[in-house]
Structures are given as C-alpha cells and as structure tokens.
Design an enzyme around this catalytic site. Structure first.
Site, short mmCIF file in Angstrom:
data_model
loop_
_atom_site.label_atom_id
_atom_site.label_comp_id
_atom_site.label_asym_id
_atom_site.label_seq_id
_atom_site.Cartn_x
_atom_site.Cartn_y
_atom_site.Cartn_z
N ARG A 38 19.43 -7.46 3.73
CA ARG A 38 18.04 -7.50 4.18
C ARG A 38 17.88 -6.88 5.57
O ARG A 38 16.85 -6.28 5.87
CB ARG A 38 17.53 -8.94 4.17
N ARG A 42 15.23 -3.71 6.65
CA ARG A 42 14.19 -3.77 7.68
C ARG A 42 13.93 -2.42 8.34
O ARG A 42 12.97 -2.27 9.08
CB ARG A 42 14.57 -4.81 8.74
N ARG A 51 5.55 -6.18 6.45
CA ARG A 51 5.75 -7.23 7.44
C ARG A 51 4.67 -7.27 8.51
O ARG A 51 4.45 -8.30 9.15
CB ARG A 51 7.12 -7.04 8.11
N ASP A 87 15.62 -16.11 5.52
CA ASP A 87 16.27 -16.18 6.83
C ASP A 87 17.10 -17.46 6.89
O ASP A 87 16.72 -18.48 6.30
CB ASP A 87 15.23 -16.19 7.95
N TYR A 165 22.74 -21.88 16.74
CA TYR A 165 21.34 -21.52 16.98
C TYR A 165 20.55 -22.73 17.47
O TYR A 165 19.72 -22.62 18.38
CB TYR A 165 20.71 -20.99 15.69
#
Length: 296
Positions: A38, A42, A51, A87, A165
């Site tokens: 992916r 993009r 998007r 995601d 994260y």
C-alpha cells in the site's frame, strides 16, 4: 457497502492466479510473485485523487474506499497479489487511543503513553468485530471485487511496533522512549505486549474469516532482537504460534530493520518455512513502479 447491501464472506469467485499462495506454501512457481504494498500504491495519481476527498483514518474506516485503493495498482500492473488498504494504527484506536494524521508529520497520538498508570486508560477487552469491523467489511468487499484475479493479503502491526508508536507518540527511528519504557517497566511492558497480542490474534483471525487469503506474522522486528525482548518477547512468539494454529491461511513473517530485508511465509498446513519466493524483493517500491510502468 455504505448505505447498500453488505456482501457476505462466502461464495467468493474462484482464484485464477495462485502463484503467490503456492509460493507461500513452499511450492515451486514459474516466477517470483510480485505485489504492490500500500505504501507504493500511495505514489499513484489516482490514489492521491481518491485520498484528497477526506481524512486518512476516515478513509481507513470506509470499506468502499479501502476496496478502491486496494484495486488501483492492479489496474496498472500485472501483479500476483493485492494487499488490503488499511493502517496498523487502527489497533491502538480500537484500544481507545486517538490517532490523527498530521500533514507533513504523519500519524500522531494526541495522548501517548507516558506512565504505567496510562495503561488503565486502554480497553482491556476489545470486541474486534465492533471496533474493527470496517476492516473486515473492506476485506470481504475487496475479495469479491477482485473476481478471483489474485489472492488478497491482510495484515497487522506487531505488538512491539504498536507499543513503540503508542509510547513515542508517532514514528521514530530510534524508539528511544519505548526502549526506555521497556527497561524501566518490564512487567507493565509485558502486560501491554500481551494485550496487543490478544487483540492482534483476534483481528487477524477475523481478517481470515472475512476473506483474507494470507496474513502476516510480523511479530518481532529486527530492532527488538537482542535489545531487551529476549524473555518478554518469547511469550509473544508463543502467541504467534497460537495464531498459526487459529488460522487456516499461510502466514507471512516480515523481518524489518535488518541489513537484509526478507519476508518468509509459514504454511500451518505443512508446518515448514517457505522462503523460495521471498529471497528477492516481493513488493513494488516507488523506484520500481515507474520502470514497470514504462515497460508495460
């Protein structure tokens, strides 16, 4: 999907190109399977146009748009597999954390984990169907929309990746805060990794049930190995084994941040590692896409 009849995860079209799946099972193939991650997708102008209409995570929550973005590379290139658009940070969102996409910066946690007490803010029990059902719907819709042209890959982030994260508050090249947390709060780190592992297992099993034909087992990244997860990480490896037993689909293992980057697949049906198709780069990058475009 939105406002229309919801497709069910059954009655999928017969697969016409099984090269990727055969390679994942360790079987010989006529060529190295090629697929477009992916991230590479993009770079496509049609991706940017699609998007531009709404927020990134709003796009992730739209099965119709996720399906469209997944299919776009296949309209340009003769690929051997498709990977669902989503995601990895939808999992922390399912745990109750807020993540926003900041222009020029990337995904950002509005309130990252700072103290052990912050773990109490996370959902301790996650109904993945309720919280991440939009991903399952996107997978089912995309599997039908592929019309059997190529298999569909699902994915999730690894427990340590997501933990990093959640503590760093966004992307980090050093993961300094996360590593510091790991050494300062070993028991809390174990609890967080276990919580993430439990959610990820349910999430990936749900992806397979929705129609994903390959699921990743990117359980421990290269930066973790030998850097504080030897004991705590071992239990997470056991969770990966549990996931393999739960899923009838081949599992990929993505090992990141090594001098060599290689993916390998494990077939739970054979119980053997299959690396034959992943010794070379399995995905298209931004550098390869223009060359393939000129050649087609």
């Amino acid at each position: 999907m939105e406002g229309g009849e919801r497709l069910l995860p059954k009655g999928f079209p017969k697969l016409k190109n099984d090269t990727f799946l055969r390679a994942a099972r360790g079987e010989e193939t006529e060529h190295v399977p090629v697929w477009c991650m992916r991230q590479a997708g993009r770079y496509l102008p049609e991706f940017r146009e699609t998007r531009a209409s709404q927020d990134f995570f709003a796009t992730c929550r739209s099965p119709k748009l996720c399906c469209e973005l997944t299919l776009q590379p296949l309209r340009r290139f003769p690929l051997d597999a498709a990977i669902i658009f989503s995601d990895i940070l939808v999992v922390p969102q399912a745990l109750g954390m807020e993540v926003v996409m900041v222009p020029g910066k990337g995904p950002t946690f509005t309130e990252p984990l700072k103290e052990v007490e912050d773990l109490l803010k996370l959902r301790q029990k996650v109904d993945v169907t309720a919280e991440l059902g939009y991903v399952f719907q996107a997978i089912t819709l995309t599997r039908h929309s592929l019309e059997g042209k190529v298999p569909l890959i699902g994915f999730s982030g690894a427990p340590w990746t997501l933990m990093s994260y959640m503590i760093e508050g966004g992307g980090s090249t050093t993961m300094a805060k996360a590593k510091s947390w790991l050494y300062r709060h070993p028991e809390a780190s174990h609890r967080l990794l276990q919580l993430l592992a439990d959610v990820i297992i349910d999430y990936l099993v749900g992806q397979v049930a929705a129609g994903a034909q390959v699921c990743p087992g990117a359980w421990v990244q290269g930066q973790e190995e030998g850097q504080g997860l030897d004991q705590r990480g071992s239990s997470i490896w056991k969770e990966e084994e549990r996931l393999r037993c739960c899923s009838p689909s081949p599992m990929e293992k993505w090992l990141n941040h090594h001098p060599w980057r290689r993916s390998s697949c494990l077939s739970p049906m054979q119980g053997t590692w299959a690396r034959n198709c992943f010794r070379t780069s399995p995905c298209l990058t931004s550098e390869i896409l223009p060359r393939l475009s000129r050649a087609s």
